[in-house]
Design an enzyme around this catalytic site. Structure first.
Site, PDB file in Angstrom:
ATOM      1  N   LEU A  49       0.826  -1.207   0.000  1.00 32.45           N
ATOM      2  CA  LEU A  49       0.000   0.000   0.000  1.00 32.45           C
ATOM      3  C   LEU A  49       0.862   1.260   0.000  1.00 32.45           C
ATOM      4  O   LEU A  49       0.533   2.246  -0.673  1.00 32.45           O
ATOM      5  CB  LEU A  49      -0.936  -0.009   1.204  1.00 32.45           C
ATOM      6  CG  LEU A  49      -2.051  -1.062   1.152  1.00 32.45           C
ATOM      7  CD1 LEU A  49      -2.746  -1.173   2.503  1.00 32.45           C
ATOM      8  CD2 LEU A  49      -3.063  -0.737   0.060  1.00 32.45           C
ATOM      9  N   ARG A  71      -3.277  -4.043  13.251  1.00 32.70           N
ATOM     10  CA  ARG A  71      -3.407  -4.658  14.570  1.00 32.70           C
ATOM     11  C   ARG A  71      -3.495  -6.177  14.413  1.00 32.70           C
ATOM     12  O   ARG A  71      -3.894  -6.704  13.380  1.00 32.70           O
ATOM     13  CB  ARG A  71      -4.633  -4.131  15.307  1.00 32.70           C
ATOM     14  CG  ARG A  71      -5.971  -4.446  14.617  1.00 32.70           C
ATOM     15  CD  ARG A  71      -6.738  -5.542  15.315  1.00 32.70           C
ATOM     16  NE  ARG A  71      -7.965  -5.912  14.613  1.00 32.70           N
ATOM     17  CZ  ARG A  71      -8.059  -6.956  13.807  1.00 32.70           C
ATOM     18  NH1 ARG A  71      -7.007  -7.707  13.575  1.00 32.70           N
ATOM     19  NH2 ARG A  71      -9.201  -7.262  13.201  1.00 32.70           N
ATOM     20  N   LYS A  73      -5.085  -9.488  16.553  1.00 35.93           N
ATOM     21  CA  LYS A  73      -5.972  -9.844  17.665  1.00 35.93           C
ATOM     22  C   LYS A  73      -5.171 -10.472  18.799  1.00 35.93           C
ATOM     23  O   LYS A  73      -4.232 -11.232  18.561  1.00 35.93           O
ATOM     24  CB  LYS A  73      -7.043 -10.838  17.208  1.00 35.93           C
ATOM     25  CG  LYS A  73      -8.274 -10.217  16.566  1.00 35.93           C
ATOM     26  CD  LYS A  73      -9.316 -11.288  16.320  1.00 35.93           C
ATOM     27  CE  LYS A  73     -10.573 -10.718  15.705  1.00 35.93           C
ATOM     28  NZ  LYS A  73     -11.279  -9.803  16.618  1.00 35.93           N
ATOM     29  N   ARG A  84     -17.529 -18.024  20.875  1.00 27.87           N
ATOM     30  CA  ARG A  84     -18.845 -17.529  20.436  1.00 27.87           C
ATOM     31  C   ARG A  84     -19.348 -18.304  19.228  1.00 27.87           C
ATOM     32  O   ARG A  84     -20.544 -18.547  19.089  1.00 27.87           O
ATOM     33  CB  ARG A  84     -18.768 -16.040  20.102  1.00 27.87           C
ATOM     34  CG  ARG A  84     -18.653 -15.118  21.289  1.00 27.87           C
ATOM     35  CD  ARG A  84     -18.966 -13.681  20.909  1.00 27.87           C
ATOM     36  NE  ARG A  84     -18.138 -13.191  19.812  1.00 27.87           N
ATOM     37  CZ  ARG A  84     -16.954 -12.628  19.970  1.00 27.87           C
ATOM     38  NH1 ARG A  84     -16.437 -12.489  21.189  1.00 27.87           N
ATOM     39  NH2 ARG A  84     -16.272 -12.197  18.929  1.00 27.87           N
ATOM     40  N   ARG A 105      -6.305  -0.963   8.743  1.00 27.81           N
ATOM     41  CA  ARG A 105      -7.266   0.091   8.418  1.00 27.81           C
ATOM     42  C   ARG A 105      -6.560   1.122   7.555  1.00 27.81           C
ATOM     43  O   ARG A 105      -5.516   1.667   7.936  1.00 27.81           O
ATOM     44  CB  ARG A 105      -7.813   0.740   9.681  1.00 27.81           C
ATOM     45  CG  ARG A 105      -8.853   1.833   9.415  1.00 27.81           C
ATOM     46  CD  ARG A 105      -9.386   2.381  10.728  1.00 27.81           C
ATOM     47  NE  ARG A 105      -9.972   1.313  11.523  1.00 27.81           N
ATOM     48  CZ  ARG A 105     -10.104   1.356  12.848  1.00 27.81           C
ATOM     49  NH1 ARG A 105      -9.653   2.403  13.521  1.00 27.81           N
ATOM     50  NH2 ARG A 105     -10.668   0.353  13.493  1.00 27.81           N
ATOM     51  N   LYS A 140     -24.287  -0.404   6.867  1.00 29.80           N
ATOM     52  CA  LYS A 140     -24.916  -1.168   7.935  1.00 29.80           C
ATOM     53  C   LYS A 140     -26.109  -0.380   8.478  1.00 29.80           C
ATOM     54  O   LYS A 140     -26.170   0.850   8.320  1.00 29.80           O
ATOM     55  CB  LYS A 140     -23.908  -1.447   9.058  1.00 29.80           C
ATOM     56  CG  LYS A 140     -22.830  -2.459   8.688  1.00 29.80           C
ATOM     57  CD  LYS A 140     -21.971  -2.790   9.897  1.00 29.80           C
ATOM     58  CE  LYS A 140     -20.930  -3.859   9.577  1.00 29.80           C
ATOM     59  NZ  LYS A 140     -20.127  -4.241  10.749  1.00 29.80           N
ATOM     60  N   GLU A 167      -7.476  -8.930   6.957  1.00 35.70           N
ATOM     61  CA  GLU A 167      -8.665  -8.117   6.722  1.00 35.70           C
ATOM     62  C   GLU A 167      -8.238  -6.668   6.538  1.00 35.70           C
ATOM     63  O   GLU A 167      -7.481  -6.127   7.351  1.00 35.70           O
ATOM     64  CB  GLU A 167      -9.649  -8.211   7.889  1.00 35.70           C
ATOM     65  CG  GLU A 167     -10.927  -7.421   7.632  1.00 35.70           C
ATOM     66  CD  GLU A 167     -11.833  -7.340   8.849  1.00 35.70           C
ATOM     67  OE1 GLU A 167     -12.994  -7.748   8.737  1.00 35.70           O
ATOM     68  OE2 GLU A 167     -11.367  -6.866   9.904  1.00 35.70           O
ATOM     69  N   ALA A 179     -16.988   6.393  12.611  1.00 33.19           N
ATOM     70  CA  ALA A 179     -16.821   5.046  13.161  1.00 33.19           C
ATOM     71  C   ALA A 179     -16.074   5.076  14.493  1.00 33.19           C
ATOM     72  O   ALA A 179     -16.405   4.338  15.422  1.00 33.19           O
ATOM     73  CB  ALA A 179     -16.080   4.159  12.165  1.00 33.19           C
ATOM     74  N   HIS A 183     -17.873   4.022  17.970  1.00 32.46           N
ATOM     75  CA  HIS A 183     -17.290   2.928  18.761  1.00 32.46           C
ATOM     76  C   HIS A 183     -17.043   3.385  20.200  1.00 32.46           C
ATOM     77  O   HIS A 183     -17.335   2.645  21.144  1.00 32.46           O
ATOM     78  CB  HIS A 183     -15.983   2.469  18.117  1.00 32.46           C
ATOM     79  CG  HIS A 183     -15.275   1.404  18.897  1.00 32.46           C
ATOM     80  ND1 HIS A 183     -15.677   0.078  18.893  1.00 32.46           N
ATOM     81  CD2 HIS A 183     -14.197   1.462  19.731  1.00 32.46           C
ATOM     82  CE1 HIS A 183     -14.878  -0.621  19.671  1.00 32.46           C
ATOM     83  NE2 HIS A 183     -13.981   0.194  20.190  1.00 32.46           N
TER      84      HIS A 183
END
Length: 230
Positions: A49, A71, A73, A84, A105, A140, A167, A179, A183
């Site tokens: 990028l 990031r 996780k 979950r 991001r 959304k 992602e 956003a 959040h």
């Protein structure tokens, strides 16, 4: 080392209570190894990028990308998500079933920059597009807008290579502004956000989306004016 889902995991301490001490140490060692793999994948994507951004600046005298963040996780987040989804809790299961362990991001200036960057990246022959979800054309219900890509990129090591999913969320500065605040507001709310507040947040998202389009039109007008002046 494998472990079946049994009870809900609310913290890493809760996970440790479900395992023997030796298992926890093996698990942590496996996670560090996996973390290195996914960090390497984010570096590969980030470098691609950055090169595209630099090339665009050289040709068009402006950068389409404002900034990027990456990031990985945490082990706690990974196992909670597996829990979950009622999936087997192991590093092998995480690698097989989760595509958002590594995330980047990308914040752009204009809406058209988002699609341009996505196209240039996914056209590269060592990038495999797994999934594309367009929350700009189809926001959304809460008003969230962004373009989400899941891609696989090869990571090369001394003994071979591994294709790793990453992602990528690509959005404008205006989308990122909304956003980030949405959040934070949700994080600070103990109970569910009242319907009146949810509607107001959605209205703010719509207003910001309209502003995004207006700013892009202004940019195109100025660009055309400069071209005519030349």
């Amino acid at each position: 080392m494998m472990m079946k889902r049994t009870t809900a995991i609310t913290s890493l301490n809760g996970l440790e209570q479900m395992l023997f001490c030796d298992d926890v140490e093996v698990l942590k060692a496996s996670f560090l190894e996996m973390q290195h793999l996914y960090q390497s994948a984010t570096r590969e994507i980030s470098t691609k990028l950055e090169i595209l951004d630099d090339e665009f600046q050289f040709i068009h005298k402006r950068n389409p990308i404002h900034h990027m963040q990456s990031r990985i996780k945490s082990i706690k987040s990974i196992f909670e998500k597996l829990n979950r989804k009622e999936l087997e809790i192991s590093m092998e299961s995480a690698k097989a079933n989760l595509h958002d362990i590594a995330g980047i991001r990308v914040v752009c200036y204009y809406i058209e920059d988002i699609y341009m960057i996505a196209k240039m990246l996914t056209q590269q022959d060592d990038i495999e597009l797994i999934r594309e979800t367009d929350y700009i054309k189809n926001p959304k219900p809460n008003g969230y807008r962004s373009l989400h890509l899941v891609v696989k990129v090869p990571v090369f090591f001394s003994d071979g290579k591994e294709w790793v999913p990453v992602e990528i969320q690509i959005r404008t500065m205006a989308m990122d502004f909304w956003a980030s605040l949405e959040h934070q507001l949700k994080y600070k709310t103990i109970d569910a956000i009242p319907p009146s507040v949810a509607r107001e947040l959605q209205e703010c998202a719509d207003t910001i989306a309209d502003t995004d389009l207006r700013m892009q039109r202004i940019y195109k007008t100025i660009e055309q004016f400069n071209d005519n002046a030349d």
